[in-house]
Design an enzyme around this catalytic site. Structure first.
Site, PDB file in Angstrom:
ATOM      1  N   SER A 100       0.833  -0.842  -0.258  1.00  0.00           N
ATOM      2  CA  SER A 100      -0.068  -0.209   0.051  1.00  0.00           C
ATOM      3  C   SER A 100       1.051   0.994   0.111  1.00  0.00           C
ATOM      4  CB  SER A 100      -0.904   0.271   0.986  1.00  0.00           C
ATOM      5  OG  SER A 100      -2.090  -1.247   0.916  1.00  0.00           O
ATOM      6  N   LYS A 175      -7.145   1.711  -2.570  1.00  0.00           N
ATOM      7  CA  LYS A 175      -6.887   1.860  -1.249  1.00  0.00           C
ATOM      8  C   LYS A 175      -6.737   2.631  -0.227  1.00  0.00           C
ATOM      9  CE  LYS A 175      -5.116  -1.467   2.054  1.00  0.00           C
ATOM     10  NZ  LYS A 175      -4.165  -1.846   2.157  1.00  0.00           N
ATOM     11  N   LYS A 243       0.983   5.737   8.032  1.00  0.00           N
ATOM     12  CA  LYS A 243       1.458   6.138   6.524  1.00  0.00           C
ATOM     13  C   LYS A 243      -0.030   6.436   6.162  1.00  0.00           C
ATOM     14  CE  LYS A 243       1.552   2.334   4.598  1.00  0.00           C
ATOM     15  NZ  LYS A 243       1.103   1.404   3.715  1.00  0.00           N
TER      16      LYS A 243
END
Length: 297
Positions: A100, A175, A243
């Site tokens: 990701s 995502k 993140k």
């Protein structure tokens, strides 16, 4: 092993990568893996895979190279440079990046790979450690239709809902949206848990009935026991969700989309990390709500 199946290289054998690579071995694929921890390489070998001594060694004969590392800097580190994937993979190989990362990193990787005659799709996943183990991940893909079609049988050994969402980077964009929804959902559940407990309600019963109605969710189903038992062993670490919240807030700002609640939850995730809880599961957002509500956590 059926010799007509594509040969697979797997780079990154963490919480997600190890069970996913093992599911491919179970499906009959030949998997050669590389990761930084020796015990993870031993685990791959014990499962019937081949441990490589370097990225170059892992990818040199591979038809399909699957990468599953934490973030954009690691994808760049394994992809570029003399020891990286692009310099050592054969022409015509297909990279399936399941990490990701920022959509832009995926776009750049596809462009740089194309110059070497290597194809790329971005294929990040949702479903966490349990989804990886059970091979029921949701896989959102960005790239060319033909490359998606080629990768599909492999992805079907790893997940259940597999969708091509658009050109390079689209998988990462979807995502990012996924991580926004999950974080806000966990935060709402955490606030409800603290409210219910302070009210003296039977939490187990309350969460059962809530999960049967409109407030029910995959998050509540998967994380109910984490909340009840205060079990925050990482299936997906706060560090990684931090993140991801950076990715989604940055990408949203670039396209002019406001994320008012998402921005607040991003700060709550950041504060949890600052308090030393970065290595815990993202259901530990509960700890932040407890602290705000006066508990000594």
């Amino acid at each position: 092993m059926s010799s007509n199946l594509p040969k697979i290289a797997w780079i990154g054998l963490g919480i997600m990568g190890s069970p996913m690579s093992e599911n491919l071995i179970k499906a009959g694929y030949s998997v050669t893996g590389f990761t930084l921890e020796q015990d993870k390489l031993d685990r791959l070998a014990a499962a019937g895979g081949t441990a490589a001594g370097s990225i170059a060694e892992a990818v040199e004969d591979a038809d399909v190279i699957i990468t599953m590392v934490p973030a954009s800097p690691q994808v760049e580190a394994i992809s570029y440079g003399p020891e990286g994937i692009l310099e050592n993979a054969k022409q015509g190989a297909l990279i399936v990046d399941m990490s990701s990362i920022t959509p832009q990193t995926s776009v750049d990787l596809a462009k740089n790979a194309k110059e070497k005659g290597i194809r790329v799709i971005d294929a990040p996943v949702s479903g966490g450690e349990a989804g990886a183990i059970e091979a029921v991940l949701s896989i959102m893909v960005g790239g060319e239709q033909a490359d998606f079609d080629e990768a599909l049988p492999i992805l079907e050994a790893l997940g259940k809902v597999i969708v091509l969402c658009g050109p390079h980077g689209s998988g990462q964009t979807v995502k990012a949206a996924n991580q926004l929804i999950v974080a806000v959902n966990i935060q709402a559940c955490a606030e409800a848990v603290v409210f219910l407990e302070k009210s003296g309600v039977d939490l187990n019963a309350a969460l059962d009935v809530l999960n049967g109605g409109l407030a029910g969710s995959t998050v509540l189903t998967r994380k109910k026991d984490n909340f009840l038992n205060r079990d925050f062993k990482p299936g997906f670490r706060i560090d990684l969700h931090h993140k991801d919240m950076g990715i989604v807030t940055d990408a949203a700002r670039n396209v002019g989309a406001a994320l008012p609640v998402g921005a607040v939850v991003a700060q709550l995730v950041a504060s949890l990390r600052a308090q030393g809880d970065g290595g815990l599961d993202h259901s530990a957002l509960l700890r932040a709500v407890e602290r705000l509500s006066g508990a000594q956590v």
